[in-house]
Design a protein around this motif. Structure first.
Motif, PDB file in Angstrom:
ATOM      1  N   GLY A 266       0.794  -1.225   0.000  1.00  0.00           N
ATOM      2  CA  GLY A 266       0.000   0.000   0.000  1.00  0.00           C
ATOM      3  C   GLY A 266       0.823   1.269   0.000  1.00  0.00           C
ATOM      4  O   GLY A 266       0.371   2.297  -0.533  1.00  0.00           O
ATOM      5  N   GLY A 267       2.004   1.225   0.591  1.00  0.00           N
ATOM      6  CA  GLY A 267       2.826   2.436   0.655  1.00  0.00           C
ATOM      7  C   GLY A 267       2.173   3.507   1.516  1.00  0.00           C
ATOM      8  O   GLY A 267       1.431   3.231   2.460  1.00  0.00           O
ATOM      9  N   TRP A 268       2.441   4.754   1.173  1.00  0.00           N
ATOM     10  CA  TRP A 268       1.906   5.875   1.944  1.00  0.00           C
ATOM     11  C   TRP A 268       0.447   6.168   1.606  1.00  0.00           C
ATOM     12  O   TRP A 268      -0.353   6.401   2.491  1.00  0.00           O
ATOM     13  CB  TRP A 268       2.747   7.123   1.712  1.00  0.00           C
ATOM     14  CG  TRP A 268       4.050   7.121   2.460  1.00  0.00           C
ATOM     15  CD1 TRP A 268       5.269   6.782   1.970  1.00  0.00           C
ATOM     16  CD2 TRP A 268       4.238   7.444   3.846  1.00  0.00           C
ATOM     17  NE1 TRP A 268       6.221   6.869   2.939  1.00  0.00           N
ATOM     18  CE2 TRP A 268       5.621   7.285   4.110  1.00  0.00           C
ATOM     19  CE3 TRP A 268       3.407   7.841   4.870  1.00  0.00           C
ATOM     20  CZ2 TRP A 268       6.158   7.517   5.373  1.00  0.00           C
ATOM     21  CZ3 TRP A 268       3.939   8.087   6.123  1.00  0.00           C
ATOM     22  CH2 TRP A 268       5.295   7.922   6.365  1.00  0.00           C
ATOM     23  N   PHE A 269       0.109   6.185   0.317  1.00  0.00           N
ATOM     24  CA  PHE A 269      -1.228   6.613  -0.096  1.00  0.00           C
ATOM     25  C   PHE A 269      -2.012   5.528  -0.829  1.00  0.00           C
ATOM     26  O   PHE A 269      -3.119   5.773  -1.285  1.00  0.00           O
ATOM     27  CB  PHE A 269      -1.125   7.857  -0.980  1.00  0.00           C
ATOM     28  CG  PHE A 269      -0.462   9.023  -0.279  1.00  0.00           C
ATOM     29  CD1 PHE A 269      -1.171   9.786   0.617  1.00  0.00           C
ATOM     30  CD2 PHE A 269       0.865   9.322  -0.518  1.00  0.00           C
ATOM     31  CE1 PHE A 269      -0.574  10.848   1.265  1.00  0.00           C
ATOM     32  CE2 PHE A 269       1.475  10.379   0.126  1.00  0.00           C
ATOM     33  CZ  PHE A 269       0.758  11.153   1.023  1.00  0.00           C
ATOM     34  N   GLY A 270      -1.460   4.312  -0.966  1.00  0.00           N
ATOM     35  CA  GLY A 270      -2.193   3.198  -1.538  1.00  0.00           C
ATOM     36  C   GLY A 270      -2.258   3.221  -3.063  1.00  0.00           C
ATOM     37  O   GLY A 270      -1.830   4.171  -3.729  1.00  0.00           O
ATOM     38  N   LYS A 271      -2.850   2.169  -3.603  1.00  0.00           N
ATOM     39  CA  LYS A 271      -2.976   2.018  -5.052  1.00  0.00           C
ATOM     40  C   LYS A 271      -4.281   2.572  -5.596  1.00  0.00           C
ATOM     41  O   LYS A 271      -4.447   2.641  -6.819  1.00  0.00           O
ATOM     42  CB  LYS A 271      -2.875   0.532  -5.429  1.00  0.00           C
ATOM     43  CG  LYS A 271      -1.535  -0.110  -5.071  1.00  0.00           C
ATOM     44  CD  LYS A 271      -1.508  -1.573  -5.468  1.00  0.00           C
ATOM     45  CE  LYS A 271      -0.168  -2.205  -5.132  1.00  0.00           C
ATOM     46  NZ  LYS A 271      -0.124  -3.640  -5.517  1.00  0.00           N
ATOM     47  N   GLY A 272      -5.200   2.938  -4.727  1.00  0.00           N
ATOM     48  CA  GLY A 272      -6.480   3.464  -5.185  1.00  0.00           C
ATOM     49  C   GLY A 272      -7.605   2.483  -4.946  1.00  0.00           C
ATOM     50  O   GLY A 272      -7.398   1.261  -4.782  1.00  0.00           O
ATOM     51  N   PHE A 273      -8.824   3.022  -4.935  1.00  0.00           N
ATOM     52  CA  PHE A 273      -9.996   2.196  -4.655  1.00  0.00           C
ATOM     53  C   PHE A 273     -10.197   1.139  -5.741  1.00  0.00           C
ATOM     54  O   PHE A 273     -10.191   1.440  -6.944  1.00  0.00           O
ATOM     55  CB  PHE A 273     -11.237   3.083  -4.568  1.00  0.00           C
ATOM     56  CG  PHE A 273     -12.512   2.323  -4.372  1.00  0.00           C
ATOM     57  CD1 PHE A 273     -12.796   1.699  -3.177  1.00  0.00           C
ATOM     58  CD2 PHE A 273     -13.432   2.212  -5.410  1.00  0.00           C
ATOM     59  CE1 PHE A 273     -13.968   1.001  -2.999  1.00  0.00           C
ATOM     60  CE2 PHE A 273     -14.610   1.519  -5.250  1.00  0.00           C
ATOM     61  CZ  PHE A 273     -14.876   0.908  -4.028  1.00  0.00           C
ATOM     62  N   GLY A 274     -10.372  -0.127  -5.319  1.00  0.00           N
ATOM     63  CA  GLY A 274     -10.601  -1.234  -6.236  1.00  0.00           C
ATOM     64  C   GLY A 274      -9.364  -1.762  -6.926  1.00  0.00           C
ATOM     65  O   GLY A 274      -9.483  -2.653  -7.779  1.00  0.00           O
ATOM     66  N   MET A 275      -8.181  -1.284  -6.596  1.00  0.00           N
ATOM     67  CA  MET A 275      -6.949  -1.675  -7.284  1.00  0.00           C
ATOM     68  C   MET A 275      -6.115  -2.680  -6.486  1.00  0.00           C
ATOM     69  O   MET A 275      -4.945  -2.882  -6.795  1.00  0.00           O
ATOM     70  CB  MET A 275      -6.106  -0.426  -7.564  1.00  0.00           C
ATOM     71  CG  MET A 275      -6.810   0.615  -8.399  1.00  0.00           C
ATOM     72  SD  MET A 275      -7.346  -0.014 -10.009  1.00  0.00           S
ATOM     73  CE  MET A 275      -5.772  -0.360 -10.776  1.00  0.00           C
ATOM     74  N   SER A 276      -6.682  -3.299  -5.495  1.00  0.00           N
ATOM     75  CA  SER A 276      -5.928  -4.263  -4.698  1.00  0.00           C
ATOM     76  C   SER A 276      -5.635  -5.518  -5.508  1.00  0.00           C
ATOM     77  O   SER A 276      -6.474  -5.994  -6.292  1.00  0.00           O
ATOM     78  CB  SER A 276      -6.725  -4.635  -3.441  1.00  0.00           C
ATOM     79  OG  SER A 276      -6.100  -5.692  -2.744  1.00  0.00           O
ATOM     80  N   ILE A 277      -4.446  -6.046  -5.323  1.00  0.00           N
ATOM     81  CA  ILE A 277      -4.042  -7.288  -5.993  1.00  0.00           C
ATOM     82  C   ILE A 277      -4.317  -8.499  -5.111  1.00  0.00           C
ATOM     83  O   ILE A 277      -4.623  -9.586  -5.606  1.00  0.00           O
ATOM     84  CB  ILE A 277      -2.549  -7.213  -6.383  1.00  0.00           C
ATOM     85  CG1 ILE A 277      -2.322  -6.070  -7.376  1.00  0.00           C
ATOM     86  CG2 ILE A 277      -2.074  -8.535  -6.972  1.00  0.00           C
ATOM     87  CD1 ILE A 277      -0.870  -5.879  -7.766  1.00  0.00           C
ATOM     88  N   GLU A 278      -4.227  -8.333  -3.804  1.00  0.00           N
ATOM     89  CA  GLU A 278      -4.416  -9.455  -2.882  1.00  0.00           C
ATOM     90  C   GLU A 278      -5.820 -10.035  -2.974  1.00  0.00           C
ATOM     91  O   GLU A 278      -6.025 -11.224  -2.724  1.00  0.00           O
ATOM     92  CB  GLU A 278      -4.131  -9.004  -1.449  1.00  0.00           C
ATOM     93  CG  GLU A 278      -2.684  -8.644  -1.186  1.00  0.00           C
ATOM     94  CD  GLU A 278      -1.755  -9.810  -1.425  1.00  0.00           C
ATOM     95  OE1 GLU A 278      -2.122 -10.946  -1.069  1.00  0.00           O
ATOM     96  OE2 GLU A 278      -0.647  -9.593  -1.962  1.00  0.00           O
ATOM     97  N   LYS A 279      -6.814  -9.227  -3.325  1.00  0.00           N
ATOM     98  CA  LYS A 279      -8.188  -9.723  -3.383  1.00  0.00           C
ATOM     99  C   LYS A 279      -8.465 -10.543  -4.640  1.00  0.00           C
ATOM    100  O   LYS A 279      -9.534 -11.154  -4.760  1.00  0.00           O
ATOM    101  CB  LYS A 279      -9.153  -8.543  -3.347  1.00  0.00           C
ATOM    102  CG  LYS A 279      -9.122  -7.684  -4.604  1.00  0.00           C
ATOM    103  CD  LYS A 279     -10.121  -6.552  -4.537  1.00  0.00           C
ATOM    104  CE  LYS A 279     -10.116  -5.735  -5.836  1.00  0.00           C
ATOM    105  NZ  LYS A 279     -11.072  -4.619  -5.775  1.00  0.00           N
ATOM    106  N   THR A 280      -7.533 -10.584  -5.571  1.00  0.00           N
ATOM    107  CA  THR A 280      -7.754 -11.289  -6.837  1.00  0.00           C
ATOM    108  C   THR A 280      -7.501 -12.788  -6.742  1.00  0.00           C
ATOM    109  O   THR A 280      -7.422 -13.458  -7.775  1.00  0.00           O
ATOM    110  CB  THR A 280      -6.848 -10.696  -7.923  1.00  0.00           C
ATOM    111  OG1 THR A 280      -5.471 -10.812  -7.517  1.00  0.00           O
ATOM    112  CG2 THR A 280      -7.177  -9.234  -8.176  1.00  0.00           C
ATOM    113  N   GLY A 281      -7.360 -13.319  -5.528  1.00  0.00           N
ATOM    114  CA  GLY A 281      -7.179 -14.758  -5.362  1.00  0.00           C
ATOM    115  C   GLY A 281      -6.063 -15.117  -4.423  1.00  0.00           C
ATOM    116  O   GLY A 281      -5.923 -16.302  -4.073  1.00  0.00           O
ATOM    117  N   TYR A 282      -5.282 -14.139  -4.015  1.00  0.00           N
ATOM    118  CA  TYR A 282      -4.190 -14.438  -3.091  1.00  0.00           C
ATOM    119  C   TYR A 282      -4.703 -14.632  -1.663  1.00  0.00           C
ATOM    120  O   TYR A 282      -4.234 -15.519  -0.958  1.00  0.00           O
ATOM    121  CB  TYR A 282      -3.146 -13.317  -3.144  1.00  0.00           C
ATOM    122  CG  TYR A 282      -2.444 -13.239  -4.479  1.00  0.00           C
ATOM    123  CD1 TYR A 282      -1.357 -14.074  -4.752  1.00  0.00           C
ATOM    124  CD2 TYR A 282      -2.861 -12.364  -5.465  1.00  0.00           C
ATOM    125  CE1 TYR A 282      -0.706 -14.017  -5.976  1.00  0.00           C
ATOM    126  CE2 TYR A 282      -2.223 -12.296  -6.695  1.00  0.00           C
ATOM    127  CZ  TYR A 282      -1.149 -13.126  -6.947  1.00  0.00           C
ATOM    128  OH  TYR A 282      -0.521 -13.072  -8.158  1.00  0.00           O
TER     129      TYR A 282
END
Length: 520
Positions: A266-282
């Motif tokens: 995520g870092g300081w400000f994140g990747k943005g709403f709906g842009m998470s990679i972990e939710k794609t099956g990890y």
């Protein structure tokens, strides 16, 4: 019209009472509820709905349902919870919880027994925790936490005189806690059982029970929790994964490592709403107890810090309400409800960050779960109802707690006009002896009183001692006693002055004191 009704109508006209009809229960509304707490809960619920929508979108596609399927269910639960929270806040007085605490407990125990019956309790992922069919399920273990708080608050308000009696004041409460703990462990639901245990013990501690009374139960509970955590294979694997996550990276430690990856990405400000990679099956079920890594990956460290600050505001307002409650029952109730949110949050965040083993506790107001969300919001409704009757000052504070001179105290009493003020007595001279109260012998004389013989003999001897003490030489009395006689009202300035004079007494004074003692 009776005097009681006249008083009620006068107060109703002034806005203190809402009804003045004779025979009705008067509803006293002190002020508005704590709207800071109210809107903090709504902000957390809105954040949870958005987070569930983002975290469950890929899961919904894989299960061939609409992407907002779980988010809509969470929204319905939040709407129902908001309605119940508002109704309880405005129209259900917390005093009714006291009257129905035993009924709530019996109903809760009945549900905990029913959920264990095969083909009645709904089974999912190897656990039988829910009652219901279709998409509507009720989780009795979540209800048990709130009911336990209500019952323990009722118990330690009703049994306050037996607070330090282990047989009557501690053992019955621990028996109720242990019974519900065992029933929830059998489901099995280790996380909820630990939450109930921690919250219940917090209420017991807040009630004022001595810690030494809880040592033996604590010695019993700790091995019981350890056995419950190690006797089942998958729980022991979770402990092993917690201690050595990278040694079990592909098995029991997989979920924890993926949670760390999402938090770090995520870092300081994140990747943005709906842009998470972990939710794609990890992450296996990202919308449940591991929703915080998804939230942090999308909103970054700043977003996670803002979420924690929001929880801190809720906890602050909750304990603030507890400090200003008008009675003991509401104080214990507010402490228990706030502690429940604190314990749930700490267990969830500790599990996803690796500080605690994974237990499956949802993050309050954020994780997906209808029963948990509704019960948490109903508990907040009770807390908000208590805030309506909260005092503007802390109830354990005394206005005249500081030591003040006697003259100032008498002046304050005279201004109040509630009690009669005795005639002002002239200040006693430093070398003059004060008379001892004739019906209250000094401690030293009382210890030396001969209690052998008949009652008349004891009474005569006591009177003789009082007469001799009253006629004793004043200077010998002053040399013997470095402080004024017991029961004499004097200012702190006079007492300090007498101590300084006693310290400066020459050595001859000691000999005179000894001589006086021998003469007696």
């Amino acid at each position: 019209m009776s005097k009681l009704r006249e008083l009620k109508c006068i107060l109703a006209e002034s806005g203190i009472l809402t009804r003045c009809t004779e025979g009705e229960i008067v509803d006293i509304q002190r002020h508005q509820p704590d709207y800071v707490l109210y809107f903090t809960v709504l902000i957390l619920c809105a954040t949870g709905i958005i987070s569930v929508y983002s975290a469950s979108s890929v899961w919904a596609i894989n299960h061939q349902v609409a992407t907002d399927y779980l988010a809509v269910k969470q929204l319905i639960a939040a709407a129902l919870g908001t309605l119940l929270m508002t109704v309880i806040m405005l129209w259900v007085p917390y005093q009714s919880m006291y009257k129905n605490a035993v009924r709530f407990l019996l109903t809760d125990l009945f549900l905990l027994f029913v959920v264990l019956i095969p083909h009645v309790g709904h089974t999912q992922n190897g656990s039988r925790r829910w009652i219901g069919t279709g998409s509507i399920h009720i989780q009795p273990s979540e209800i048990a936490i709130v009911v336990t708080i209500i019952y323990l608050s009722y118990f330690y308000t009703r049994k306050i005189s037996y607070l330090n009696d282990f047989k009557r004041g501690v053992r019955p409460a621990l028996f109720i806690i242990a019974m519900q703990f065992v029933l929830i462990i059998i489901e099995p639901d280790m996380g909820t059982a630990l939450t109930l245990l921690g919250t219940a013990l917090t209420v017991v501690f807040a009630s004022g029970a001595r810690l030494r009374k809880l040592i033996i139960p604590g010695v019993i509970f700790v091995p019981a929790v350890f056995l419950a955590a190690t006797m089942v294979h998958y729980r022991s694997q979770r402990i092993t994964a917690w201690l050595h996550p990278f040694a079990n990276a592909k098995t029991s430690g997989y979920q924890l490592i993926q949670g760390w990856t999402g938090i770090a990405a995520g870092g300081w400000f994140g990747k943005g709403f709906g842009m998470s990679i972990e939710k794609t099956g990890y992450l296996p079920i990202p919308q449940a107890d591991f929703i915080f890594p998804v939230f942090t990956e999308e909103w970054g460290f700043v977003g996670a810090l803002a979420l924690l600050i929001t929880f801190a505001v809720l906890v602050w307002r909750g304990f603030r309400v507890a400090r200003h409650t008008p009675d003991r029952f509401s104080a214990l109730l507010a402490v228990g409800i706030t502690s429940m949110i604190v314990i749930k949050t700490l267990i969830n965040l500790g599990a996803v960050t690796g500080l605690l083993p994974v237990t499956g506790i949802p993050l309050p107001f954020i994780s997906y779960g209808g029963t948990s969300l509704v019960m948490d919001m109903m508990a907040m409704g009770i807390l908000l109802n208590i805030s309506r009757h909260a005092l503007t000052y802390e109830t354990d504070t005394e206005d005249l707690a500081d030591v003040i001179p006697v003259d100032e105290a008498r002046a304050l009493k005279a201004e109040s006009g509630n009690i009669d003020v005795e005639e002002e007595k002239p200040p006693r001279e430093p070398g003059k002896t004060a008379q001892i109260h004739p019906f209250r012998p000094s401690r030293e004389k009382k210890e030396k009183a001969p209690y052998k013989g008949s009652t008349a003999t004891v009474r005569n001897n006591w009177r003789a001692r009082q007469e001799s003490s009253a006629t004793r030489d004043s200077r010998v009395k002053r040399a013997k006693q470095s402080t004024p006689a017991r029961g004499v009202q004097s200012t702190w300035r006079e007492r300090s002055k007498s101590r300084s004079q006693s310290a400066n007494t020459p050595a001859g004074g000691k000999n005179k004191r000894k001589g006086g003692k021998n003469r007696r």
